[in-house]
Design an enzyme around this catalytic site. Sequence first.
Site, PDB file in Angstrom:
ATOM      1  N   HIS A 118       0.863  -1.184   0.000  1.00 50.47           N
ATOM      2  CA  HIS A 118       0.000   0.000   0.000  1.00 50.47           C
ATOM      3  C   HIS A 118       0.902   1.238   0.000  1.00 50.47           C
ATOM      4  O   HIS A 118       2.006   1.201   0.556  1.00 50.47           O
ATOM      5  CB  HIS A 118      -0.838  -0.048   1.284  1.00 50.47           C
ATOM      6  CG  HIS A 118      -1.926   0.961   1.387  1.00 50.47           C
ATOM      7  ND1 HIS A 118      -1.694   2.269   1.737  1.00 50.47           N
ATOM      8  CD2 HIS A 118      -3.266   0.856   1.210  1.00 50.47           C
ATOM      9  CE1 HIS A 118      -2.840   2.932   1.774  1.00 50.47           C
ATOM     10  NE2 HIS A 118      -3.817   2.087   1.451  1.00 50.47           N
ATOM     11  N   ASP A 191       2.920  -4.589   8.052  1.00 51.08           N
ATOM     12  CA  ASP A 191       1.746  -3.740   7.910  1.00 51.08           C
ATOM     13  C   ASP A 191       0.546  -4.678   8.049  1.00 51.08           C
ATOM     14  O   ASP A 191       0.204  -5.419   7.133  1.00 51.08           O
ATOM     15  CB  ASP A 191       1.789  -3.058   6.537  1.00 51.08           C
ATOM     16  CG  ASP A 191       0.483  -2.337   6.224  1.00 51.08           C
ATOM     17  OD1 ASP A 191      -0.456  -2.422   7.026  1.00 51.08           O
ATOM     18  OD2 ASP A 191       0.415  -1.703   5.157  1.00 51.08           O
ATOM     19  N   GLN A 194      -4.699  -5.258   7.088  1.00 45.56           N
ATOM     20  CA  GLN A 194      -5.698  -6.198   6.571  1.00 45.56           C
ATOM     21  C   GLN A 194      -5.637  -7.550   7.271  1.00 45.56           C
ATOM     22  O   GLN A 194      -6.533  -8.382   7.081  1.00 45.56           O
ATOM     23  CB  GLN A 194      -5.502  -6.413   5.046  1.00 45.56           C
ATOM     24  CG  GLN A 194      -5.633  -5.145   4.234  1.00 45.56           C
ATOM     25  CD  GLN A 194      -7.042  -4.549   4.295  1.00 45.56           C
ATOM     26  OE1 GLN A 194      -8.007  -5.214   4.688  1.00 45.56           O
ATOM     27  NE2 GLN A 194      -7.158  -3.296   3.907  1.00 45.56           N
ATOM     28  N   LYS A 217     -10.492  -0.551  10.327  1.00 42.11           N
ATOM     29  CA  LYS A 217     -10.665  -1.754   9.497  1.00 42.11           C
ATOM     30  C   LYS A 217     -11.057  -2.947  10.361  1.00 42.11           C
ATOM     31  O   LYS A 217     -11.336  -4.026   9.873  1.00 42.11           O
ATOM     32  CB  LYS A 217      -9.378  -2.051   8.734  1.00 42.11           C
ATOM     33  CG  LYS A 217      -9.059  -0.936   7.735  1.00 42.11           C
ATOM     34  CD  LYS A 217      -7.836  -1.237   6.934  1.00 42.11           C
ATOM     35  CE  LYS A 217      -7.306  -0.023   6.212  1.00 42.11           C
ATOM     36  NZ  LYS A 217      -8.001   0.281   4.976  1.00 42.11           N
ATOM     37  N   CYS A 354      -4.705   2.356  -3.758  1.00 48.83           N
ATOM     38  CA  CYS A 354      -3.481   2.892  -3.137  1.00 48.83           C
ATOM     39  C   CYS A 354      -2.317   1.919  -3.289  1.00 48.83           C
ATOM     40  O   CYS A 354      -1.511   1.745  -2.353  1.00 48.83           O
ATOM     41  CB  CYS A 354      -3.683   3.234  -1.659  1.00 48.83           C
ATOM     42  SG  CYS A 354      -4.953   4.461  -1.394  1.00 48.83           S
TER      43      CYS A 354
HETATM   44  N1  PMP Z   1      -1.858  -0.670   4.685  1.00 46.71           N
HETATM   45  C1  PMP Z   1      -2.812  -1.408   4.143  1.00 46.71           C
HETATM   46  C2  PMP Z   1      -2.501  -2.803   3.688  1.00 46.71           C
HETATM   47  C3  PMP Z   1      -4.093  -0.880   4.002  1.00 46.71           C
HETATM   48  O1  PMP Z   1      -5.079  -1.623   3.458  1.00 46.71           O
HETATM   49  C4  PMP Z   1      -4.343   0.434   4.439  1.00 46.71           C
HETATM   50  C5  PMP Z   1      -5.722   1.083   4.282  1.00 46.71           C
HETATM   51  N2  PMP Z   1      -6.285   0.898   3.028  1.00 46.71           N
HETATM   52  C6  PMP Z   1      -3.305   1.154   5.019  1.00 46.71           C
HETATM   53  C7  PMP Z   1      -2.076   0.567   5.137  1.00 46.71           C
HETATM   54  C8  PMP Z   1      -3.499   2.547   5.538  1.00 46.71           C
HETATM   55  O2  PMP Z   1      -4.354   2.537   6.621  1.00 46.71           O
HETATM   56  P1  PMP Z   1      -4.955   3.904   7.217  1.00 46.71           P
HETATM   57  O3  PMP Z   1      -5.476   4.655   6.042  1.00 46.71           O
HETATM   58  O4  PMP Z   1      -6.010   3.447   8.149  1.00 46.71           O
HETATM   59  O5  PMP Z   1      -3.821   4.604   7.907  1.00 46.71           O
END
Ligand code: PMP
Length: 396
Positions: A118, A191, A194, A217, A354
């Site tokens: 991401h 990270d 998910q 999430k 993203c």
């Molecule tokens: N890493 C992953 C794998 C994600 O799916 C996301 C959110 N789509 C993020 C980081 C970023 O998370 P946040 O926007 O809640 O900071």
Amino acid sequence: MEAISRPLASRADFPGLVTPAGAPWHYLDSAATAQKPQVVIDALSDAAGKDYATVHRGVYARSADMTRGFEDARRTVAALIGGKDSELIFTRGATEAINLLAYSYPDKGRVLLSELEHHSNIVPWQLAGWQVDVCPITDDGQIDLDAAEAMLTPEHTMVAFAHVSNVLGSMLDARRAAELAHAVGAKLLLDGCQAVPRMPVDVAAIGCDFYAFSAHKLYGPTGIGALWGKAEQLDAMPPWQGGGAMIDAVSFAKTTYAPAPQRFEAGTPAIVEAVGFAAACDYVSAIGLDAIHAHEANLVAQAREALGAMNDVTLFGPEESAGIVSFLIDGIHPHDLGTILDEENVAIRAGHHCAQPLMARLGVTATARASFGIYSDEDDVAALIRGIERTKRIFG
Ligand code: PMP
């Protein structure tokens, strides 16, 4: 595979799961953000209402109670991933957690990322001045750990991989990633955005050094997340933002800092959100993350089977994935699909998610993504497939 026809949690617990007209909403975008159960909304409401006060500084009983609630929340959130409360820093979310680490880690050198990260696990490292190397993924969408092993050198001080891909749902062999990182003296950040909502996570069993995730999430509120780090790592890291609550003593001549985790929590924290975060952890723990994982795996299998039976559909990612399915239909842009599905009260995500470097690796500019949660059921999969068939007729 045995079909599960019912959601794991009662849909009635989630006020967000109906349309304004009162129809069921087939919400297949839980990987972007999950709907909140009423118990979490109630916890947030109580914390913002009858229980509300500041933390850590008040001399009155309400503040002492709120401080206890806030620190209990830290313990609950840390325990969800098998960590200690003294090792858990509250942040604004996973994005801020990764920025904190990228900026504050004292031994900035080379970081090994992967092609499926991401943007929030790419851009912070670039901004903070790290040398970024990129581990390829396999054709079925797994981070290629054999390639990682071949690429890692003693110059690497960090490896930062998604525990579960937000586009493909692919699950990392996190223990092996930790071993590979440690073999060259690097640390491993996972990270876990998910992963935490979709499978049991135990940072001690994995052997990682840092773990980042977001509450929203995990059926909790926005505006809060966490960075877990091993105590000896956090102790070695300087503060990254200055202000109240992160200090030991301040003078114009010299300021000294509080120990971790407070050292990294400058300013009044997200008090209400921390309480909601903990309520969400309690909620998923009561259902059980093994059960959640099995439930979502079943829905993924149903969706992949139905989509795979269409000869104009390309499926991305591995068969075994955690709650997420990405696909493309020949001749139909994912945005068009998403718009028509919306007319059927089916919400999917369409775009680059993203993860533009991953899109480039897959040779596409966008995918359609359906992602499941504890409230999803086979009616949601059926509504998705019905909507896709209708879209194809429209574009036919
Ligand atoms: N890493 C992953 C794998 C994600 O799916 C996301 C959110 N789509 C993020 C980081 C970023 O998370 P946040 O926007 O809640 O900071």
